[in-house]
Design an enzyme around this catalytic site. Structure first.
Site, PDB file in Angstrom:
ATOM      1  N   PHE A 178      10.191  10.301  17.712  1.00 24.15           N
ATOM      2  CA  PHE A 178       9.580   9.525  18.696  1.00 24.15           C
ATOM      3  C   PHE A 178      10.730   8.912  19.573  1.00 24.15           C
ATOM      4  O   PHE A 178      11.628   8.878  18.612  1.00 24.15           O
ATOM      5  CB  PHE A 178       8.984   8.163  17.582  1.00 24.15           C
ATOM      6  CG  PHE A 178       8.587   7.289  18.398  1.00 24.15           C
ATOM      7  CD1 PHE A 178       7.598   6.824  19.040  1.00 24.15           C
ATOM      8  CD2 PHE A 178       9.461   5.419  18.208  1.00 24.15           C
ATOM      9  CE1 PHE A 178       7.351   6.148  19.718  1.00 24.15           C
ATOM     10  CE2 PHE A 178       8.606   4.935  19.151  1.00 24.15           C
ATOM     11  CZ  PHE A 178       7.746   5.070  19.906  1.00 24.15           C
ATOM     12  N   ALA A 207      20.199 -14.258  17.942  1.00 27.10           N
ATOM     13  CA  ALA A 207      19.827 -12.361  17.685  1.00 27.10           C
ATOM     14  C   ALA A 207      19.987 -11.709  18.861  1.00 27.10           C
ATOM     15  O   ALA A 207      18.700 -12.297  20.131  1.00 27.10           O
ATOM     16  CB  ALA A 207      19.726 -12.625  16.410  1.00 27.10           C
ATOM     17  N   GLU A 247      23.844 -12.745  24.104  1.00 26.86           N
ATOM     18  CA  GLU A 247      22.235 -13.098  23.428  1.00 26.86           C
ATOM     19  C   GLU A 247      22.902 -14.838  23.576  1.00 26.86           C
ATOM     20  O   GLU A 247      21.530 -15.726  23.459  1.00 26.86           O
ATOM     21  CB  GLU A 247      21.949 -12.893  22.524  1.00 26.86           C
ATOM     22  CG  GLU A 247      21.706 -11.522  22.960  1.00 26.86           C
ATOM     23  CD  GLU A 247      20.247 -10.772  23.542  1.00 26.86           C
ATOM     24  OE1 GLU A 247      19.619 -12.033  22.955  1.00 26.86           O
ATOM     25  OE2 GLU A 247      19.688  -9.685  23.826  1.00 26.86           O
ATOM     26  N   GLU A 266      19.142 -17.466  24.578  1.00 26.83           N
ATOM     27  CA  GLU A 266      18.394 -17.606  23.578  1.00 26.83           C
ATOM     28  C   GLU A 266      18.389 -19.117  23.550  1.00 26.83           C
ATOM     29  O   GLU A 266      17.432 -19.812  22.991  1.00 26.83           O
ATOM     30  CB  GLU A 266      18.513 -16.893  22.310  1.00 26.83           C
ATOM     31  CG  GLU A 266      18.200 -15.396  21.962  1.00 26.83           C
ATOM     32  CD  GLU A 266      17.674 -14.886  20.899  1.00 26.83           C
ATOM     33  OE1 GLU A 266      17.869 -15.182  19.682  1.00 26.83           O
ATOM     34  OE2 GLU A 266      17.720 -13.530  20.934  1.00 26.83           O
ATOM     35  N   GLU A 271      10.031 -13.891  25.766  1.00 32.80           N
ATOM     36  CA  GLU A 271      10.426 -14.766  24.852  1.00 32.80           C
ATOM     37  C   GLU A 271      10.082 -15.952  24.643  1.00 32.80           C
ATOM     38  O   GLU A 271       9.838 -16.273  25.817  1.00 32.80           O
ATOM     39  CB  GLU A 271      11.825 -14.731  24.621  1.00 32.80           C
ATOM     40  CG  GLU A 271      12.781 -13.360  24.392  1.00 32.80           C
ATOM     41  CD  GLU A 271      14.204 -13.177  24.765  1.00 32.80           C
ATOM     42  OE1 GLU A 271      14.647 -12.533  23.679  1.00 32.80           O
ATOM     43  OE2 GLU A 271      14.764 -14.015  25.085  1.00 32.80           O
TER      44      GLU A 271
END
Length: 173
Positions: free
Chosen positions: A11, A72, A88, A92, A136
């Site tokens: 996959f 993260a 990040e 974030e 997000e």
């Protein structure tokens, strides 16, 4: 140790691949292992002051819950972990850090994945606007170190990287 007889990608997704390995184990037994291949990730214990830590709240599809976590993210191809941690943190939380110290590396789930996580401690933080990706929905909370440690004990924090990061960096030795 392990003798690999064959490997096949079963996959390929957006962030992960699943590989199936035929191996001879150290015991001598032939067996099959499914391995989730992950590019690696970072987690950041961001400290606005020595007595505070930045946590984020975000809904997680896989758990169908809003989790409290450390900032993260996943390493992008060719990106070193320090660059990922800086990117990040800014995306974030909006914070930029003048100091980023690598505190630990650990495998998140070595029973089925090769994901290696890099844990950074960030200080010298300057606030700024979040730069969230389209998918997000992240709320930023600044809490006291004592409150963050309480959250690890009372079950409000259930995310493994966050438990490891907070207990590793914040817990008195």
């Amino acid at each position: 140790m392990w003798k690999i007889l064959g490997q096949e990608i079963k996959f390929e997704g957006w962030r992960i691949r699943v590989r199936q390995d035929r191996v001879i184990a150290p015991s001598g037994k032939e067996t099959t292992w499914d391995v989730v291949m992950h590019p690696g990730a970072v987690a950041i214990v961001a400290r606005p002051t020595p007595d505070e830590v930045v946590l984020i709240r975000q809904p997680r599809y896989a758990t169908r819950e809003e989790l409290i976590e450390l900032p993260a993210g996943t390493l992008e191809e060719g990106e070193n972990p320090l660059e990922t941690a800086r990117r990040e943190l800014k995306e974030e939380t909006g914070y930029a850090a003048s100091c980023m110290e690598l505190r630990a590396t650990f495998y998140t789930t070595p029973g089925f994945s090769d994901e290696l996580m890099y844990l950074y401690e960030a200080s010298g933080l300057e606030p700024g606007p979040q730069r969230l990706e389209d998918d997000e929905d992240i709320q930023v909370d600044v809490v006291s170190v004592d409150e963050a440690l309480r959250m690890t004990r009372d079950g409000r924090i259930r995310d493994a990287k966050t438990l490891v990061g907070l207990l590793f960096v914040l817990r008195p030795s």
